[in-house]
Structure formats: structure tokens, C-alpha cells
Design an enzyme around this catalytic site. Structure first.
Site, PDB file in Angstrom:
ATOM      1  N   LYS A   1       0.861  -1.193   0.000  1.00  0.00           N
ATOM      2  CA  LYS A   1       0.000   0.000   0.000  1.00  0.00           C
ATOM      3  C   LYS A   1       0.894   1.238   0.000  1.00  0.00           C
ATOM      4  O   LYS A   1       1.815   1.356   0.821  1.00  0.00           O
ATOM      5  CB  LYS A   1      -0.883  -0.032   1.253  1.00  0.00           C
ATOM      6  CG  LYS A   1      -2.204   0.688   1.115  1.00  0.00           C
ATOM      7  CD  LYS A   1      -3.082   0.378   2.326  1.00  0.00           C
ATOM      8  CE  LYS A   1      -4.377   1.140   2.295  1.00  0.00           C
ATOM      9  NZ  LYS A   1      -5.099   1.031   3.571  1.00  0.00           N
TER      10      LYS A   1
HETATM   11  O1  G3P Z   1      -7.801   2.005   5.604  1.00  0.00           O
HETATM   12  C1  G3P Z   1      -8.173   3.230   5.111  1.00  0.00           C
HETATM   13  C2  G3P Z   1      -9.545   3.706   5.481  1.00  0.00           C
HETATM   14  O2  G3P Z   1     -10.488   2.699   5.344  1.00  0.00           O
HETATM   15  C3  G3P Z   1      -9.634   4.526   6.722  1.00  0.00           C
HETATM   16  O3  G3P Z   1     -10.946   4.752   7.170  1.00  0.00           O
HETATM   17  O4  G3P Z   1     -12.609   5.602   8.808  1.00  0.00           O
HETATM   18  O5  G3P Z   1     -10.149   6.014   9.175  1.00  0.00           O
HETATM   19  O6  G3P Z   1     -11.377   7.210   7.370  1.00  0.00           O
HETATM   20  P1  G3P Z   1     -11.288   5.954   8.179  1.00  0.00           P
END
Ligand code: G3P
Length: 218
Positions: free
Chosen positions: A83
């Protein structure tokens, strides 16, 4: 549509991995940090627990260090997806990994232009962050639709992976747009299964059956 779990919690993954519904896992530095685990050990554990792709993110920000970290992560297991952040150096590293047939997930995508460039760099997956777009008052669904349209228009093979999804409604929107993958926290995965009418309907069926005095069928 594939469903990935967005977590580094190995117990949460193991509890759901054998349902036949979990196609992969995504992690990020915040999730690994929250787990308290060593990243190399934890990614190895996750790769052993699921058959599908497991995204492991570099923490370097310059090209050479990204390549070194990405190669180290890719060596953990064949199902590791490296990633990379959507920066100039991240896209350059993505291009190199594409030539080496290392799977990549370009993350922190917030625009159609960024997604277009990731596809040109040969990304295996692009991760637009729906919830974080909405946190800023933007339209996360519109972002997904725009990327889908552009990828289909030019025939890019980069898979559209909807990330930062925080509710079952987000998952339904991503599915309607035709995202190839959604990545969701375990809680949202569980919420997708549940419906109050399923619960009350099952309760009524079983109560009626019990009244007959008959036993189970096995
Ligand atoms: O892994 C990346 C993403 O899914 C993060 O989500 O909720 O932290 O914006 P969030």
C-alpha cells in the site's frame, strides 16, 4: 463485489475469515499502531488467516525508502499487497512495482485525477476515502461514480476499492456504483448481515414451530 476487512485486529479477522464472505484485508499505519503488534509479525499472521489479498502500507515518504519497505513487506507472503500513499514518490514506486509484478494499493485518494494517475502508474487497487470526503462536506459517492466512469471509459484494470466506509449504507452505495471491492471495519461487516425484521421473523417462525411440540429436524 469483493469484501475486505479494514483492520489489523487478528482476532476480529479470524472470527470472520471462514464465513466465505471475507475476500481480503486492508491495514494502514494507524490500524497497525492501534493493534500494538509488530507490523511484520501481524501482516504474516493476517496473511496466514485469509487466502485473499492483504494490504500492508509503507511508512516511508521518499521513493527509494518506499521501494525498500515495499519489497520487505511483499516478501512476507505471496498475498501481500503493498500500500502506497498517493504522492509523486508513491506513484513512481507504484510504477516500479507494477513492472516487478508486485501488487499495489494506492491509498489516500480524494479526486478523480489522483485515481486516473494511479491507474496510469499501474496500481492494482485504488482506494478513494469516502468517509473522509464526507467529513469535509464533500460527496464521497460522487467521487466513486466519477472514478468508475473514467476507469470504464479507458478500460483501466485498476480495481476500484471503496475505503473509509463507515456504515452499511456506504457499502450499498459502493455496490450500486459498481466498485470492485469494499473495505470495511468488522463492525460494519456484522451490521451488513443484520436486519430487525429478520430477527423478529425468525422469532415468530420458531415460536410457531415450538407450539406444535415437534423437535428439530436433524
Ligand atoms: O484504511 C483506510 C480507510 O479505510 C480509513 O478509514 O474511517 O479512518 O477514514 P477511516
Amino acid at each position: 463485489m469483493q469484501i475486505f476487512l479494514d483492520t489489523a485486529d487478528i482476532e476480529a479477522i479470524a472470527a470472520r475469515a471462514h464465513s466465505g464472505l471475507v475476500d481480503g484485508v486492508t491495514t494502514n499505519p494507524s490500524l497497525i499502531a492501534a493493534s500494538g503488534a509488530d507490523i511484520f509479525e501481524r501482516i504474516g499472521e493476517i496473511c496466514a488467516a485469509v487466502d485473499g489479498p492483504v494490504s500492508a502500507e509503507v511508512v516511508a515518504t521518499d521513493f527509494d525508502a518506499m521501494l525498500a519497505e515495499g519489497r520487505k513487506l511483499a516478501a512476507i507472503a505471496p498475498n501481500v499487497v503493498v500500500k502506497l500513499p498517493l504522492t509523486t514518490d508513491g506513484l513512481k514506486a507504484c510504477h516500479i512495482f507494477a513492472g516487478e509484478v508486485v501488487q499495489t494499493n494506492v491509498t489516500l485518494c480524494f479526486s478523480i485525477n489522483q485515481a486516473l494517475l494511479a491507474a496510469k502508474a499501474g496500481a492494482s487497487y485504488i482506494s478513494p476515502f469516502v468517509g473522509r470526503v464526507e467529513d469535509m462536506g464533500g460527496d464521497g459517492l460522487d467521487l466513486l461514480m466519477g472514478i468508475r466512469e473514467v476507469y470504464d471509459h479507458f478500460g483501466y484494470e485498476t480495481e476500484l476499492l471503496a475505503a473509509s466506509l463507515r456504515s452499511p449504507a456506504h457499502v450499498e452505495s459502493a455496490a450500486r456504483v459498481g466498485c470492485d471491492v469494499v473495505t470495511i471495519p468488522p463492525k460494519v461487516f456484522d451490521q451488513m448481515i443484520c436486519h430487525p425484521l429478520t430477527d423478529s421473523g425468525l422469532e415468530a417462525f420458531l415460536a410457531d414451530w415450538k407450539k406444535t411440540g415437534r423437535k428439530g429436524l436433524a
